[in-house]
Design a protein around this motif. Structure first.
Motif, mmCIF file in Angstrom:
data_model
loop_
_atom_site.group_PDB
_atom_site.id
_atom_site.type_symbol
_atom_site.label_atom_id
_atom_site.label_comp_id
_atom_site.label_asym_id
_atom_site.label_seq_id
_atom_site.Cartn_x
_atom_site.Cartn_y
_atom_site.Cartn_z
ATOM 1 N N PHE B 26 0.649 -1.079 -0.472
ATOM 2 C CA PHE B 26 -0.100 -0.021 -0.066
ATOM 3 C C PHE B 26 0.713 1.082 -0.357
ATOM 4 O O PHE B 26 1.872 1.242 0.538
ATOM 5 C CB PHE B 26 -1.160 0.141 1.375
ATOM 6 N N ILE B 34 3.533 -1.464 9.824
ATOM 7 C CA ILE B 34 2.495 -1.603 11.182
ATOM 8 C C ILE B 34 3.284 -2.757 11.480
ATOM 9 O O ILE B 34 3.733 -3.819 11.548
ATOM 10 C CB ILE B 34 1.520 -1.843 10.757
ATOM 11 N N ALA B 37 -1.635 -3.956 16.723
ATOM 12 C CA ALA B 37 -3.041 -3.687 15.764
ATOM 13 C C ALA B 37 -3.954 -4.159 17.108
ATOM 14 O O ALA B 37 -3.713 -5.297 17.493
ATOM 15 C CB ALA B 37 -3.438 -3.605 14.249
ATOM 16 N N MET B 42 -4.826 0.759 13.816
ATOM 17 C CA MET B 42 -2.943 -0.267 13.638
ATOM 18 C C MET B 42 -2.418 0.825 14.026
ATOM 19 O O MET B 42 -2.318 1.865 14.129
ATOM 20 C CB MET B 42 -3.210 -0.358 12.136
ATOM 21 N N ILE B 54 -9.934 -0.205 6.168
ATOM 22 C CA ILE B 54 -9.999 -1.319 5.074
ATOM 23 C C ILE B 54 -10.477 -2.606 5.086
ATOM 24 O O ILE B 54 -9.642 -3.460 4.112
ATOM 25 C CB ILE B 54 -8.846 -0.827 4.037
ATOM 26 N N ASN B 55 -9.378 -2.756 6.617
ATOM 27 C CA ASN B 55 -9.187 -4.320 6.702
ATOM 28 C C ASN B 55 -10.135 -5.030 7.037
ATOM 29 O O ASN B 55 -10.691 -5.238 7.817
ATOM 30 C CB ASN B 55 -7.740 -4.607 7.229
ATOM 31 N N VAL B 57 -10.463 -8.369 6.664
ATOM 32 C CA VAL B 57 -9.931 -9.607 6.849
ATOM 33 C C VAL B 57 -10.494 -9.563 8.427
ATOM 34 O O VAL B 57 -10.655 -10.307 9.196
ATOM 35 C CB VAL B 57 -8.277 -9.987 6.407
ATOM 36 N N SER B 63 -6.408 -8.737 15.857
ATOM 37 C CA SER B 63 -6.013 -9.203 17.121
ATOM 38 C C SER B 63 -7.235 -9.822 18.670
ATOM 39 O O SER B 63 -6.579 -8.691 19.666
ATOM 40 C CB SER B 63 -4.756 -8.470 17.773
ATOM 41 N N GLY B 279 -14.407 -16.566 2.427
ATOM 42 C CA GLY B 279 -12.491 -16.752 2.942
ATOM 43 C C GLY B 279 -12.551 -14.987 3.620
ATOM 44 O O GLY B 279 -12.516 -16.170 4.790
ATOM 45 N N LYS B 280 -11.755 -14.469 3.521
ATOM 46 C CA LYS B 280 -11.488 -13.547 4.380
ATOM 47 C C LYS B 280 -11.467 -13.309 5.572
ATOM 48 O O LYS B 280 -10.908 -13.609 6.533
ATOM 49 C CB LYS B 280 -11.072 -11.980 3.589
ATOM 50 N N ASN B 284 -10.643 -14.059 11.055
ATOM 51 C CA ASN B 284 -9.948 -13.437 11.193
ATOM 52 C C ASN B 284 -8.663 -12.524 11.008
ATOM 53 O O ASN B 284 -8.133 -12.475 11.822
ATOM 54 C CB ASN B 284 -9.996 -13.018 12.446
ATOM 55 N N GLY B 285 -8.088 -13.688 10.438
ATOM 56 C CA GLY B 285 -6.951 -13.086 9.310
ATOM 57 C C GLY B 285 -6.024 -15.046 9.063
ATOM 58 O O GLY B 285 -4.841 -14.998 8.835
ATOM 59 N N HIS B 286 -6.495 -15.582 10.165
ATOM 60 C CA HIS B 286 -6.260 -16.949 10.233
ATOM 61 C C HIS B 286 -6.148 -17.284 8.947
ATOM 62 O O HIS B 286 -7.292 -17.537 7.835
ATOM 63 C CB HIS B 286 -6.042 -18.373 11.746
ATOM 64 N N LEU B 400 -6.627 5.138 7.209
ATOM 65 C CA LEU B 400 -6.044 3.876 5.863
ATOM 66 C C LEU B 400 -7.683 3.596 5.164
ATOM 67 O O LEU B 400 -9.082 2.908 5.834
ATOM 68 C CB LEU B 400 -5.962 2.803 6.720
#
Lengths: 446, 446
Positions: B26, B34, B37, B42, B54-55, B57, B63, B279-280, B284-286, B400
């Motif tokens: 980005f 970063i 978060a 973040m 934007i995230n 996911v 976290s 998906g995403k 939560n990121g896994h 962001l």
């Protein structure tokens, strides 16, 4: 501690209801429920201990505390995509690169061996501008559609024989059961010449070769160890026509072969693939993988103008876990252990072979070992039912082993790398006992 | 606490050296590092706080302690493949199924949205015996080779226009910028008729349709919300010729749209896809994802005789994390929050639109929101450079946000679901401030 939510029968029933029926369990007659594991041992819901000889994913041992701790610490801090700068990504790439020849210097982090092999194909297609792929017979490279096309192990399971016209299948360089055997004066050249012939035939039809892909040691294909020099000769033929060599280390990398960190290195220092793919052991079970290639191939891929973005690939948690796995391999000398225990295991199996005519061949490098069961040593007729019988009887004895290869007759050792001499003694002792009594007992049906 | 291993310039240098140059960051002019978060915030290596819009996911917040704890506990116990019985797999499948229409009852767990969409194609091909896929213009469905073929968002980036003959591109049902607009009496039928026409043309050439695939709301394609009834009509045409409907929920599922758990449900209760891909946000990121389909499609897939095995998919850790995500969505009423805060954000943006002619359109459902910037409201000329300018200025203000769509002129809100009214006020206030001064300032180049 681990507890059950459902009793075993309920788990089986819910699985039938909610999970795709194409997803099979081990030991279909009486599958095992495992609720915890540590090192090379797994434990059932009744707390029965199983010796695990098959989980090459739990590479440094099941639930290794250092790996768990690294994952936990990073999850607590940050888990996001690689569009932000993060030290774990570059640090891990640097450390992984240090295990490889200098030329292999550019990493792409992805989530599975399948994603890695698919990306390897994309790199090869883009770099060469060619379309055709040469793969080995009985090869398995993953479950996404592009890889089913190059996996005879899978597409042979289909009724139809709809093979892509851009895929060419070369004979597996199997010197026990293949076209050229241990009595051949130069099987490496003979098998490589087969690849050269395929290239010539493809060219005659106006096709062009993008890549040759092979596992550095064939796994599902029957624990096949290619003769030394084969990869060099194949690479020569393939590069001669503008193609690249992809070494698939998904099952066999990260020190398993004992003498080297990567299985392709067994071929000699004069062999360097253009692309290496990694997978299973890389994160000790965490979903991650990597493709490493040359600067040249990476620049070609970029020149297409298409960005490559992988949502989860190279996230800080995966990289932290990947680094912890490298740490543990080093600290616990697991590569050395694979070499020593693998050698010991091979000696035990050699003795077993002298005793039991059912064993046609034993072959292995480090903790990658195959025992080829035959009904007849001369004809080398695969002993498929017998192999299944051994596997089921071992399971009753709380030893987890599997049988694979095109005939499902090759007993396959690929245990966590902390596997010990005592474990080898136990497993081989049980096999000895089973083989001693095997002719007097009823067989399990398949 | 988080510390740096390398200073920022060193991180950038190592990234250039070791990471594939096709993998972009980005804010290429001055990327952000970063290191931690939490929630919707973040933090850089200098501990500067960024508001994350934007995230998508980090769905339940970066976290999230409950998710981290669930992952840790399970990693300590067991992380292995789904060939062993485990309660997490079936329990999670049961809970996920409960969010879906009854007919969608069979799950396949995989590792990424790309693996999910590739498997969806395999299911469709096997179930229908057909080969052709209809996709939407500007669609993005993933990075593996089969999905590049059906992702105009990606294959338009290639110099050559080598499109598979089995892929047909239907117009995006975009009523702001597409072929049929908000002044059309029945855009749902008009866009669906385009799909019918494609089918007829394909049939005339002897082709047969395996599937229509679309994101339930187009994301990278420009935050497009299809007119209600469009999916029903498309499904009718596609099923009429033996094809299936694949709803891609990778970006938009899990309560983001506020009024419903799944974005396809915005079309009405009378619409049920044949296959849904996730998906995403799911972990939560896994790295994990899922394909859910009907019993009928699942049985067809099995009937090929080919087993489906995914090494990491459905492992106990991924399932534990997936369940924790469902728990948190419920406990913290994040779907309700998405509905309420999304509505509030839309109101703020509507007011902004009245004030700033650069805003041509605002559209959204829950916390899936797009702001279409135009140079000319009548001609709807995409304001691409202006959008990039806004994004970079927001970054300077520690917000962001990203711009996407075929013209990269659509500001895209898809924040973690804990995004608050105060966050909306802050972000929109900053945009207001930037747009107020935007004509008097130099632009960033792209």
């Amino acid at each position: 501690m681990a507890t059950e939510v459902f009793d075993k029968q309920k788990t089986i029933d819910l699985r039938k209801k909610y999970i795709g029926p194409s997803c099979k369990v081990f030991f279909n007659h009486d599958p095992i429920k495992i609720i915890r594991a540590r090192g090379q041992y797994m434990y059932s819901e009744k707390d029965e201990q199983y010796l695990d000889c098959i989980n090459n994913v739990a590479h440094v041992g099941h639930s290794h505390p250092e790996v768990v701790s690294a994952g936990t610490k990073q999850m607590e801090l940050l888990n996001t995509n690689s569009r932000f700068l993060h030290d774990n990504l570059v640090h891990y790439a640097q450390r992984l690169q240090a295990t490889l020849p200098e030329k292999l210097s550019v990493c792409y982090f992805v989530n599975s061996g399948s994603e890695a092999n698919d990306l390897a194909l994309r790199l090869a297609w883009q770099h060469t501008g060619h379309k055709d792929i040469i793969t080995l017979d009985n090869a398995y490279h993953g479950h996404v559609s592009s890889l089913i096309d190059i996996s005879p192990y899978k597409f042979h399971q289909l009724g139809q024989t709809e093979q892509s016209q851009h895929v060419h299948v070369a004979p597996s360089p199997d010197i026990y059961r293949g076209k050229f055997r241990e009595d051949h004066p130069d099987p490496a050249t003979a098998y490589a010449d087969e690849v050269r012939d395929i290239i010539e035939k493809a060219h005659a039809k106006g096709h062009k070769i993008a890549a040759f892909i092979a596992e550095s040691l064939q796994s599902c294909g029957g624990q096949v160890i290619p003769p030394v020099g084969y990869f060099q000769k194949v690479a020569h033929h393939v590069r001669n026509v503008g193609g690249v060599f992809i070494a698939d280390e998904v099952q066999v990398g990260f020190g398993r072969v004992g003498s080297h960190f990567w299985a392709f290195q067994l071929q000699g220092d004069d062999f360097v693939p253009d692309i290496v793919t990694m997978g299973k052991p890389i994160g000790n079970g965490h979903p991650m993988s990597c493709v490493v290639t040359t600067r040249e191939v990476a620049e070609s891929f970029m020149s297409s103008g298409m960005e490559y973005f992988n949502t989860f690939g190279g996230n800080p948690v995966s990289c932290a876990i990947g680094m912890a796995v490298l740490d543990v391999i080093e600290k616990e000398d697991l590569q050395g252990n694979a070499l020593r225990v693998g050698k010991y295991l091979m000696e035990l199996l050699e003795k077993l072979k002298e005793k039991h005519p059912l064993i046609g061949d034993t072959r292995g490098c480090g903790l990658f070992v195959g025992v080829d069961l035959v009904k007849d040593r001369l004809k080398r007729t695969p002993a498929t039912a017998e192999a299944q019988d051994v596997i089921y009887r071992l399971k009753d004895q709380k030893i987890l082993l599997s049988a694979d290869g095109p005939h499902r007759n090759v007993l396959k050792f690929k245990p966590p790398m902390c596997f010990s001499r005592e474990d080898a003694d136990l497993a081989v002792g049980k096999i000895d006992h089973i083989l001693t009594g095997t002719h007097s007992r009823a067989k399990y049906s398949l």
